[in-house]
Scaffold this active site. Sequence first.
Site, PDB file in Angstrom:
ATOM      1  N   CYS A  17       0.859   2.968   2.933  1.00 17.11           N
ATOM      2  CA  CYS A  17       0.137   1.730   3.238  1.00 17.11           C
ATOM      3  C   CYS A  17       0.809   0.918   4.338  1.00 17.11           C
ATOM      4  O   CYS A  17       0.147   0.461   5.276  1.00 17.11           O
ATOM      5  CB  CYS A  17      -0.088   0.896   1.978  1.00 17.11           C
ATOM      6  SG  CYS A  17       1.387   0.278   1.152  1.00 17.11           S
ATOM      7  N   HIS A  66       1.566  -3.313  -2.257  1.00 20.04           N
ATOM      8  CA  HIS A  66       0.553  -2.644  -1.425  1.00 20.04           C
ATOM      9  C   HIS A  66       0.097  -3.593  -0.327  1.00 20.04           C
ATOM     10  O   HIS A  66       0.170  -4.813  -0.468  1.00 20.04           O
ATOM     11  CB  HIS A  66      -0.641  -2.244  -2.305  1.00 20.04           C
ATOM     12  CG  HIS A  66      -1.664  -1.398  -1.618  1.00 20.04           C
ATOM     13  ND1 HIS A  66      -1.371  -0.190  -1.035  1.00 20.04           N
ATOM     14  CD2 HIS A  66      -3.004  -1.588  -1.430  1.00 20.04           C
ATOM     15  CE1 HIS A  66      -2.479   0.335  -0.524  1.00 20.04           C
ATOM     16  NE2 HIS A  66      -3.473  -0.501  -0.750  1.00 20.04           N
ATOM     17  N   GLU A  78      -7.372   1.070   3.868  1.00 19.61           N
ATOM     18  CA  GLU A  78      -6.073   1.223   3.216  1.00 19.61           C
ATOM     19  C   GLU A  78      -5.690   2.688   3.104  1.00 19.61           C
ATOM     20  O   GLU A  78      -6.537   3.581   3.153  1.00 19.61           O
ATOM     21  CB  GLU A  78      -6.102   0.615   1.812  1.00 19.61           C
ATOM     22  CG  GLU A  78      -7.053   1.337   0.874  1.00 19.61           C
ATOM     23  CD  GLU A  78      -6.975   0.854  -0.566  1.00 19.61           C
ATOM     24  OE1 GLU A  78      -5.950   0.277  -0.968  1.00 19.61           O
ATOM     25  OE2 GLU A  78      -7.954   1.077  -1.296  1.00 19.61           O
TER      26      GLU A  78
END
Length: 104
Positions: A17, A66, A78
């Site tokens: 990420c 994240h 993402e």
Amino acid sequence: LGEPYQWGAAGPNSWDCSGLIMQAWASAGHPLPHWTVAQYAAVTHITLGQLRPGDLLFWGPGGNQHVAIYLGDGTMIEAPQAGQNVTIAPVRWSGMAPNAVRLL
């Protein structure tokens, strides 16, 4: 889109990420570190009510879990997790850090 998640990867064929965010912003001339906590701390915080496309969304305390890029209309891009590919998905508001990040 469609390339696999791999922890610690920053492209060009796989991503985690923060690596995806690091490379996306670098391609726009704005370098960021390769770690969600450092990315969360590196630029201006905004409220979630101020979101615009290109802003960064974070999950976990201090953005430690994240990060994704807000695309607008309740969607984000993402690199989700192991076993999944880079994708466009609906924003998951649950567990989100209280602020988003914008390069001003």
